[in-house]
Design a protein around this motif. Structure first.
Motif, PDB file in Angstrom:
ATOM      1  N   VAL A 142       0.838  -1.199   0.000  1.00  0.00           N
ATOM      2  CA  VAL A 142       0.000   0.000   0.000  1.00  0.00           C
ATOM      3  C   VAL A 142       0.878   1.257   0.000  1.00  0.00           C
ATOM      4  CG1 VAL A 142      -1.682   1.324   1.353  1.00  0.00           C
ATOM      5  CG2 VAL A 142      -1.970  -1.143   1.064  1.00  0.00           C
ATOM      6  N   ALA A 143       1.925   1.261   0.805  1.00  0.00           N
ATOM      7  CA  ALA A 143       2.831   2.413   0.855  1.00  0.00           C
ATOM      8  C   ALA A 143       3.532   2.614  -0.482  1.00  0.00           C
ATOM      9  CB  ALA A 143       3.859   2.218   1.968  1.00  0.00           C
ATOM     10  N   GLU A 144       3.990   1.537  -1.076  1.00  0.00           N
ATOM     11  CA  GLU A 144       4.673   1.639  -2.372  1.00  0.00           C
ATOM     12  C   GLU A 144       3.733   2.198  -3.424  1.00  0.00           C
ATOM     13  OE1 GLU A 144       6.057   0.911  -6.232  1.00  0.00           O
ATOM     14  OE2 GLU A 144       4.369  -0.236  -5.443  1.00  0.00           O
ATOM     15  N   LEU A 145       2.493   1.737  -3.408  1.00  0.00           N
ATOM     16  CA  LEU A 145       1.492   2.240  -4.337  1.00  0.00           C
ATOM     17  C   LEU A 145       1.259   3.733  -4.116  1.00  0.00           C
ATOM     18  CD1 LEU A 145      -0.862   1.957  -6.373  1.00  0.00           C
ATOM     19  CD2 LEU A 145      -2.270   1.183  -4.467  1.00  0.00           C
ATOM     20  N   ALA A 146       1.147   4.137  -2.874  1.00  0.00           N
ATOM     21  CA  ALA A 146       0.902   5.541  -2.553  1.00  0.00           C
ATOM     22  C   ALA A 146       2.047   6.431  -3.024  1.00  0.00           C
ATOM     23  CB  ALA A 146       0.688   5.708  -1.051  1.00  0.00           C
ATOM     24  N   THR A 147       3.268   5.963  -2.851  1.00  0.00           N
ATOM     25  CA  THR A 147       4.421   6.796  -3.238  1.00  0.00           C
ATOM     26  C   THR A 147       4.556   6.933  -4.749  1.00  0.00           C
ATOM     27  OG1 THR A 147       5.970   4.926  -3.145  1.00  0.00           O
ATOM     28  CG2 THR A 147       5.706   6.254  -1.127  1.00  0.00           C
ATOM     29  N   ARG A 148       3.888   6.079  -5.517  1.00  0.00           N
ATOM     30  CA  ARG A 148       3.922   6.176  -6.986  1.00  0.00           C
ATOM     31  C   ARG A 148       2.833   7.072  -7.559  1.00  0.00           C
ATOM     32  NH1 ARG A 148       2.497   1.590  -9.573  1.00  0.00           N
ATOM     33  NH2 ARG A 148       2.058   0.339  -7.737  1.00  0.00           N
ATOM     34  N   GLN A 149       1.898   7.532  -6.745  1.00  0.00           N
ATOM     35  CA  GLN A 149       0.783   8.332  -7.247  1.00  0.00           C
ATOM     36  C   GLN A 149       1.204   9.779  -7.460  1.00  0.00           C
ATOM     37  OE1 GLN A 149      -1.997   6.544  -8.148  1.00  0.00           O
ATOM     38  NE2 GLN A 149      -0.535   4.972  -7.494  1.00  0.00           N
ATOM     39  N   GLN A 150       0.449  10.451  -8.335  1.00  0.00           N
ATOM     40  CA  GLN A 150       0.694  11.863  -8.598  1.00  0.00           C
ATOM     41  C   GLN A 150       0.412  12.667  -7.330  1.00  0.00           C
ATOM     42  OE1 GLN A 150      -1.357  13.332 -12.045  1.00  0.00           O
ATOM     43  NE2 GLN A 150      -1.032  15.463 -11.489  1.00  0.00           N
ATOM     44  N   ARG A 151       1.314  13.549  -6.977  1.00  0.00           N
ATOM     45  CA  ARG A 151       1.189  14.361  -5.777  1.00  0.00           C
ATOM     46  C   ARG A 151       0.104  15.421  -5.960  1.00  0.00           C
ATOM     47  NH1 ARG A 151       4.299  10.844  -5.003  1.00  0.00           N
ATOM     48  NH2 ARG A 151       6.230  10.741  -3.890  1.00  0.00           N
ATOM     49  N   PRO A 152      -0.539  15.873  -4.922  1.00  0.00           N
ATOM     50  CA  PRO A 152      -0.407  15.443  -3.536  1.00  0.00           C
ATOM     51  C   PRO A 152      -1.160  14.129  -3.289  1.00  0.00           C
ATOM     52  CG  PRO A 152      -2.059  17.158  -3.671  1.00  0.00           C
ATOM     53  CD  PRO A 152      -1.503  16.977  -5.065  1.00  0.00           C
ATOM     54  N   VAL A 153      -0.679  13.369  -2.325  1.00  0.00           N
ATOM     55  CA  VAL A 153      -1.274  12.079  -1.978  1.00  0.00           C
ATOM     56  C   VAL A 153      -1.680  12.108  -0.511  1.00  0.00           C
ATOM     57  CG1 VAL A 153      -0.886   9.593  -1.789  1.00  0.00           C
ATOM     58  CG2 VAL A 153       0.147  10.868  -3.672  1.00  0.00           C
ATOM     59  N   VAL A 154      -2.905  11.692  -0.247  1.00  0.00           N
ATOM     60  CA  VAL A 154      -3.409  11.572   1.119  1.00  0.00           C
ATOM     61  C   VAL A 154      -3.801  10.112   1.326  1.00  0.00           C
ATOM     62  CG1 VAL A 154      -5.191  12.270   2.750  1.00  0.00           C
ATOM     63  CG2 VAL A 154      -4.275  13.935   1.118  1.00  0.00           C
ATOM     64  N   MET A 155      -3.340   9.519   2.420  1.00  0.00           N
ATOM     65  CA  MET A 155      -3.684   8.138   2.737  1.00  0.00           C
ATOM     66  C   MET A 155      -4.467   8.102   4.050  1.00  0.00           C
ATOM     67  SD  MET A 155      -1.319   4.836   3.734  1.00  0.00           S
ATOM     68  CE  MET A 155      -0.264   4.951   2.329  1.00  0.00           C
ATOM     69  N   LEU A 156      -5.616   7.449   4.020  1.00  0.00           N
ATOM     70  CA  LEU A 156      -6.377   7.206   5.241  1.00  0.00           C
ATOM     71  C   LEU A 156      -5.924   5.858   5.777  1.00  0.00           C
ATOM     72  CD1 LEU A 156      -9.919   8.184   3.922  1.00  0.00           C
ATOM     73  CD2 LEU A 156      -8.188   9.655   4.958  1.00  0.00           C
ATOM     74  N   THR A 157      -5.485   5.835   7.032  1.00  0.00           N
ATOM     75  CA  THR A 157      -4.927   4.599   7.580  1.00  0.00           C
ATOM     76  C   THR A 157      -5.115   4.504   9.080  1.00  0.00           C
ATOM     77  OG1 THR A 157      -2.919   3.251   7.772  1.00  0.00           O
ATOM     78  CG2 THR A 157      -2.623   5.639   7.800  1.00  0.00           C
ATOM     79  N   SER A 158      -5.204   3.282   9.545  1.00  0.00           N
ATOM     80  CA  SER A 158      -5.208   3.041  10.988  1.00  0.00           C
ATOM     81  C   SER A 158      -3.796   2.681  11.456  1.00  0.00           C
ATOM     82  CB  SER A 158      -6.183   1.910  11.328  1.00  0.00           C
ATOM     83  OG  SER A 158      -5.778   0.714  10.686  1.00  0.00           O
ATOM     84  N   GLU A 159      -2.864   2.652  10.541  1.00  0.00           N
ATOM     85  CA  GLU A 159      -1.472   2.260  10.829  1.00  0.00           C
ATOM     86  C   GLU A 159      -0.525   3.450  10.658  1.00  0.00           C
ATOM     87  OE1 GLU A 159      -0.668  -0.709  11.909  1.00  0.00           O
ATOM     88  OE2 GLU A 159      -2.636  -1.621  11.628  1.00  0.00           O
ATOM     89  N   ILE A 160      -0.769   4.531  11.374  1.00  0.00           N
ATOM     90  CA  ILE A 160       0.026   5.746  11.217  1.00  0.00           C
ATOM     91  C   ILE A 160       1.517   5.491  11.445  1.00  0.00           C
ATOM     92  CG2 ILE A 160       0.516   8.033  12.209  1.00  0.00           C
ATOM     93  CD1 ILE A 160      -1.867   8.149  10.428  1.00  0.00           C
ATOM     94  N   ASP A 161       1.875   4.807  12.507  1.00  0.00           N
ATOM     95  CA  ASP A 161       3.292   4.579  12.819  1.00  0.00           C
ATOM     96  C   ASP A 161       3.997   3.800  11.715  1.00  0.00           C
ATOM     97  OD1 ASP A 161       3.011   5.937  15.220  1.00  0.00           O
ATOM     98  OD2 ASP A 161       2.695   4.112  16.389  1.00  0.00           O
ATOM     99  N   ASP A 162       3.403   2.691  11.297  1.00  0.00           N
ATOM    100  CA  ASP A 162       4.010   1.872  10.248  1.00  0.00           C
ATOM    101  C   ASP A 162       4.080   2.633   8.926  1.00  0.00           C
ATOM    102  OD1 ASP A 162       4.124  -0.129  12.142  1.00  0.00           O
ATOM    103  OD2 ASP A 162       2.357  -1.176  11.382  1.00  0.00           O
ATOM    104  N   MET A 163       3.013   3.313   8.569  1.00  0.00           N
ATOM    105  CA  MET A 163       2.991   4.030   7.299  1.00  0.00           C
ATOM    106  C   MET A 163       3.945   5.219   7.303  1.00  0.00           C
ATOM    107  SD  MET A 163       1.385   2.488   5.062  1.00  0.00           S
ATOM    108  CE  MET A 163       0.183   1.201   4.853  1.00  0.00           C
TER     109      MET A 163
END
Length: 97
Positions: free
Chosen positions: A63-84
């Protein structure tokens, strides 16, 4: 705004009581990205670079790798703040849910 989700997240988020009709409706508004060899290798490198190991972090890394490949700006909703945070750094804005 485009909502993007990993195909693995669909697996992670479903269970026996999942309302399949509601899930189908929800997913119809998202772009579901498949995970192939290239994406798996990039996610693995990201996980290792973050100092994380084990299957516990496998889908998070994808999921993180996918997010970092998206066109900026990117917002991720997550319950795993520390890991992400470890996986994405400052490349993705994280919002706790």
């Amino acid at each position: 705004m485009e909502a993007v989700i990993s195909a693995l997240t669909v697996i992670e988020a479903t269970h026996r009581r999942t309302d399949k009709t509601r899930l189908a409706w929800l997913l119809s508004g998202m772009r579901i990205v498949h995970v192939g060899e290239e994406e798996a290798k990039a996610a693995s490198a990201l996980r290792i670079g973050a100092g994380l190991h084990g299957h516990k972090y496998a889908i998070d890394a994808v999921v993180a790798e996918l997010a970092t490949r998206q066109q900026r700006p990117v917002v991720m909703l997550t319950s795993e703040i520390d890991d992400m945070t470890k996986l994405c750094g400052d490349r993705v804005r994280l919002v706790a849910v």
